[in-house]
Design a protein around this motif. Structure first.
Motif, PDB file in Angstrom:
ATOM      1  N   ASN A 152     -59.353   7.241 -20.453  1.00 42.40           N
ATOM      2  CA  ASN A 152     -58.082   6.842 -19.854  1.00 42.40           C
ATOM      3  C   ASN A 152     -57.042   7.940 -20.085  1.00 42.40           C
ATOM      4  O   ASN A 152     -57.311   8.953 -20.737  1.00 42.40           O
ATOM      5  CB  ASN A 152     -57.612   5.489 -20.394  1.00 42.40           C
ATOM      6  N   ARG A 153     -55.852   7.749 -19.531  1.00 42.97           N
ATOM      7  CA  ARG A 153     -54.836   8.796 -19.605  1.00 42.97           C
ATOM      8  C   ARG A 153     -54.425   9.086 -21.042  1.00 42.97           C
ATOM      9  O   ARG A 153     -54.267  10.256 -21.429  1.00 42.97           O
ATOM     10  CB  ARG A 153     -53.605   8.406 -18.775  1.00 42.97           C
ATOM     11  N   GLU A 154     -54.257   8.050 -21.833  1.00 46.46           N
ATOM     12  CA  GLU A 154     -53.824   8.257 -23.222  1.00 46.46           C
ATOM     13  C   GLU A 154     -54.855   9.052 -24.006  1.00 46.46           C
ATOM     14  O   GLU A 154     -54.518   9.970 -24.771  1.00 46.46           O
ATOM     15  CB  GLU A 154     -53.583   6.897 -23.897  1.00 46.46           C
ATOM     16  N   LYS A 155     -56.129   8.713 -23.813  1.00 42.88           N
ATOM     17  CA  LYS A 155     -57.184   9.421 -24.544  1.00 42.88           C
ATOM     18  C   LYS A 155     -57.318  10.857 -24.037  1.00 42.88           C
ATOM     19  O   LYS A 155     -57.541  11.791 -24.812  1.00 42.88           O
ATOM     20  CB  LYS A 155     -58.508   8.674 -24.401  1.00 42.88           C
ATOM     21  N   THR A 156     -57.158  11.058 -22.727  1.00 39.03           N
ATOM     22  CA  THR A 156     -57.237  12.397 -22.145  1.00 39.03           C
ATOM     23  C   THR A 156     -56.124  13.281 -22.695  1.00 39.03           C
ATOM     24  O   THR A 156     -56.352  14.455 -23.025  1.00 39.03           O
ATOM     25  CB  THR A 156     -57.140  12.323 -20.608  1.00 39.03           C
ATOM     26  N   LEU A 157     -54.926  12.725 -22.824  1.00 36.20           N
ATOM     27  CA  LEU A 157     -53.814  13.490 -23.395  1.00 36.20           C
ATOM     28  C   LEU A 157     -54.080  13.834 -24.859  1.00 36.20           C
ATOM     29  O   LEU A 157     -53.800  14.965 -25.309  1.00 36.20           O
ATOM     30  CB  LEU A 157     -52.515  12.686 -23.281  1.00 36.20           C
ATOM     31  N   GLU A 158     -54.610  12.898 -25.594  1.00 33.50           N
ATOM     32  CA  GLU A 158     -54.905  13.121 -27.015  1.00 33.50           C
ATOM     33  C   GLU A 158     -55.939  14.241 -27.181  1.00 33.50           C
ATOM     34  O   GLU A 158     -55.784  15.130 -28.036  1.00 33.50           O
ATOM     35  CB  GLU A 158     -55.418  11.825 -27.630  1.00 33.50           C
ATOM     36  N   ILE A 159     -56.980  14.213 -26.363  1.00 32.44           N
ATOM     37  CA  ILE A 159     -58.016  15.259 -26.416  1.00 32.44           C
ATOM     38  C   ILE A 159     -57.423  16.599 -26.010  1.00 32.44           C
ATOM     39  O   ILE A 159     -57.682  17.638 -26.643  1.00 32.44           O
ATOM     40  CB  ILE A 159     -59.188  14.898 -25.487  1.00 32.44           C
ATOM     41  N   SER A 160     -56.605  16.597 -24.965  1.00 33.12           N
ATOM     42  CA  SER A 160     -55.996  17.836 -24.467  1.00 33.12           C
ATOM     43  C   SER A 160     -55.157  18.512 -25.539  1.00 33.12           C
ATOM     44  O   SER A 160     -55.215  19.734 -25.731  1.00 33.12           O
ATOM     45  CB  SER A 160     -55.135  17.540 -23.235  1.00 33.12           C
ATOM     46  N   ARG A 161     -54.371  17.727 -26.231  1.00 26.46           N
ATOM     47  CA  ARG A 161     -53.501  18.291 -27.281  1.00 26.46           C
ATOM     48  C   ARG A 161     -54.326  18.868 -28.425  1.00 26.46           C
ATOM     49  O   ARG A 161     -53.934  19.877 -29.026  1.00 26.46           O
ATOM     50  CB  ARG A 161     -52.530  17.216 -27.767  1.00 26.46           C
ATOM     51  N   ILE A 179     -54.655  13.863 -12.686  1.00 23.38           N
ATOM     52  CA  ILE A 179     -54.761  15.051 -13.546  1.00 23.38           C
ATOM     53  C   ILE A 179     -53.465  15.852 -13.518  1.00 23.38           C
ATOM     54  O   ILE A 179     -53.012  16.361 -14.559  1.00 23.38           O
ATOM     55  CB  ILE A 179     -55.963  15.921 -13.114  1.00 23.38           C
ATOM     56  N   GLU A 180     -52.846  15.968 -12.337  1.00 19.76           N
ATOM     57  CA  GLU A 180     -51.592  16.713 -12.241  1.00 19.76           C
ATOM     58  C   GLU A 180     -50.497  16.060 -13.090  1.00 19.76           C
ATOM     59  O   GLU A 180     -49.677  16.753 -13.704  1.00 19.76           O
ATOM     60  CB  GLU A 180     -51.148  16.805 -10.772  1.00 19.76           C
ATOM     61  N   GLU A 181     -50.474  14.748 -13.153  1.00 23.53           N
ATOM     62  CA  GLU A 181     -49.512  14.042 -14.006  1.00 23.53           C
ATOM     63  C   GLU A 181     -49.746  14.372 -15.480  1.00 23.53           C
ATOM     64  O   GLU A 181     -48.798  14.580 -16.244  1.00 23.53           O
ATOM     65  CB  GLU A 181     -49.623  12.534 -13.790  1.00 23.53           C
ATOM     66  N   ILE A 182     -51.007  14.430 -15.864  1.00 25.21           N
ATOM     67  CA  ILE A 182     -51.356  14.758 -17.243  1.00 25.21           C
ATOM     68  C   ILE A 182     -50.924  16.185 -17.577  1.00 25.21           C
ATOM     69  O   ILE A 182     -50.356  16.450 -18.651  1.00 25.21           O
ATOM     70  CB  ILE A 182     -52.865  14.570 -17.473  1.00 25.21           C
ATOM     71  N   ILE A 183     -51.169  17.109 -16.657  1.00 28.60           N
ATOM     72  CA  ILE A 183     -50.777  18.512 -16.870  1.00 28.60           C
ATOM     73  C   ILE A 183     -49.256  18.616 -17.003  1.00 28.60           C
ATOM     74  O   ILE A 183     -48.741  19.373 -17.840  1.00 28.60           O
ATOM     75  CB  ILE A 183     -51.295  19.395 -15.717  1.00 28.60           C
ATOM     76  N   GLU A 184     -48.535  17.845 -16.192  1.00 30.05           N
ATOM     77  CA  GLU A 184     -47.073  17.866 -16.252  1.00 30.05           C
ATOM     78  C   GLU A 184     -46.594  17.385 -17.625  1.00 30.05           C
ATOM     79  O   GLU A 184     -45.666  17.957 -18.213  1.00 30.05           O
ATOM     80  CB  GLU A 184     -46.506  16.975 -15.144  1.00 30.05           C
ATOM     81  N   ILE A 185     -47.223  16.348 -18.144  1.00 32.31           N
ATOM     82  CA  ILE A 185     -46.844  15.818 -19.465  1.00 32.31           C
ATOM     83  C   ILE A 185     -47.150  16.850 -20.558  1.00 32.31           C
ATOM     84  O   ILE A 185     -46.365  17.024 -21.500  1.00 32.31           O
ATOM     85  CB  ILE A 185     -47.581  14.496 -19.751  1.00 32.31           C
ATOM     86  N   LEU A 186     -48.279  17.539 -20.441  1.00 32.56           N
ATOM     87  CA  LEU A 186     -48.656  18.544 -21.444  1.00 32.56           C
ATOM     88  C   LEU A 186     -47.682  19.713 -21.448  1.00 32.56           C
ATOM     89  O   LEU A 186     -47.443  20.331 -22.499  1.00 32.56           O
ATOM     90  CB  LEU A 186     -50.087  19.046 -21.172  1.00 32.56           C
TER      91      LEU A 186
END
Length: 364
Positions: free
Chosen positions: A230-239, A261-268
């Motif tokens: 999910n988005r939360e886990k993807t962000l956690e892994i990305s960081r 994915i673009e939303e996740i990249i924007e948050i990162l």
């Protein structure tokens, strides 16, 4: 509620349909015993083999490549045909060990079987655990001299039956199939050939990025939402990946996931080190993976592609609940680490793969 009722009805009707289908198609007009010898094949008489991979599963096709190679290595003059479907066909598009690819389309089985029957294959190998009626019909109409199937010892349609060991990796099953062809101690590595055009395109893309040396690929998605990050886990892994300043994080995922994915990249907030390239097909994904130093992915075809390319990875699986999936379909590679979700499924619900500790992930 309606969906659940429909599933109950289908579960009730399925064995009835299969029973009727078997009465119609579980038969073989001629047993070509001259090709058989002690429940194996007399390979001095076999000139052509047809493999049925009409399930369209990319990971299965990746693993299947070891069979094509080992047979042609031992018997270089044998013709190998493969019935394939969808994106999985690209995995063997440039494979030098496959001579003919037959594209399978549901509802068009009779037409394709008619074409195949004219090629007079000596041997047909099917990988289905459960044959649907249209598949029974298709195999019957292909008219191969010898049919080989999984757990089909009580079928008239099949001349040789092999077994799947649910306590061992799936390559063990393929090794048993190769034994039927007189091949022992085979090489169980997988092969994927991408072609010159794909190689040049990915080289060009990487050149535009400055030819990064520390690409970490993150694939958040599998066949269902329950097996995807999910988005939360993807962000956690990305960081976690971006903690190492040398790493470039590259997302892969089908085009339908682009906005997510673009939303996740924007948050990162680090577009210099986080990329989501638009890739054209699975072979471009394969070629990009070849340039990566590490992969993080849930249980899906990317696991087997990474193993084929010898890339270290962490693969996340749900807990086994009797099917031994993480063993049978695991990476089976010393370069891969498996991490498991702690979620336990309840009646009528799938387990959530996201219940795992990101600290257990390794990123070299």
């Amino acid at each position: 509620m309606i969906r659940r009722l429909n599933r109950i009805v289908q579960d009730f009707l399925r064995p009835i349909r299969l029973g009727i289908g078997r009465k119609l198609w579980d038969r073989k007009n001629k047993k070509n015993t001259e090709l058989l010898k002690d429940k194996k094949l007399d390979m001095s008489r076999v000139k052509s083999i047809l493999f049925l991979r009409y399930d369209g599963k990319i990971g299965d096709m990746v693993i299947n490549t070891l069979v094509f190679r080992e047979i042609q290595k031992r018997y270089p003059d044998i013709k190998i045909g493969v019935v394939s479907r969808g994106t999985a066909t690209d995995i063997i598009k440039f494979n030098p060990h496959v001579n003919v690819i037959h594209e399978y389309k549901k509802g068009k089985e009779r037409e394709l079987a008619h074409i195949i029957s004219k090629e007079s294959y000596d041997v047909l190998v099917d990988f289905s655990e459960m044959l649907r009626v249209n598949q029974m019909k298709f195999i019957n109409l292909c008219k191969a001299k010898v049919n080989i199937g999984l757990d089909k010892s009580d079928w008239q349609l099949f001349d040789i039956s092999y077994e799947k060991n649910y306590r061992k990796h799936i390559t063990n099953m393929y090794e048993s199939i190769l034994n039927i062809f007189g091949i022992v101690n085979p090489n169980l590595d997988y092969d994927i050939y991408t072609g010159v055009v794909v190689k040049d395109e990915i080289k060009r893309r990487l050149h535009e990025l400055g030819n990064p040396e520390n690409i970490v690929i993150l694939n958040p998605y599998a066949a269902s939402k329950h097996r995807s990050f999910n988005r939360e886990k993807t962000l956690e892994i990305s960081r976690k990946i971006l903690k190492d300043s040398k790493n470039m994080l590259v997302f892969i995922g089908e085009s339908g996931k682009k906005s997510e994915i673009e939303e996740i990249i924007e948050i990162l907030g680090d577009r210099e080190r986080v990329k989501y390239p638009t890739l054209s097909g699975i072979l471009e994904v394969v070629e990009l993976i070849r340039y990566s130093k590490y992969i993080i992915t849930p249980d899906t075809s990317i696991v087997h592609i990474g193993v084929a390319e010898g890339i270290p990875m962490t693969a996340v699986y749900r807990l086994d609940t009797g099917d031994n999936n993480s063993v049978v379909w695991g990476p089976n590679s010393p370069l891969a680490k498996q991490v498991f979700s702690s979620d336990i499924p309840v009646a009528g619900e799938e387990a959530d793969i996201n219940k795992f500790d990101v600290k257990k992930l390794e990123v070299y």
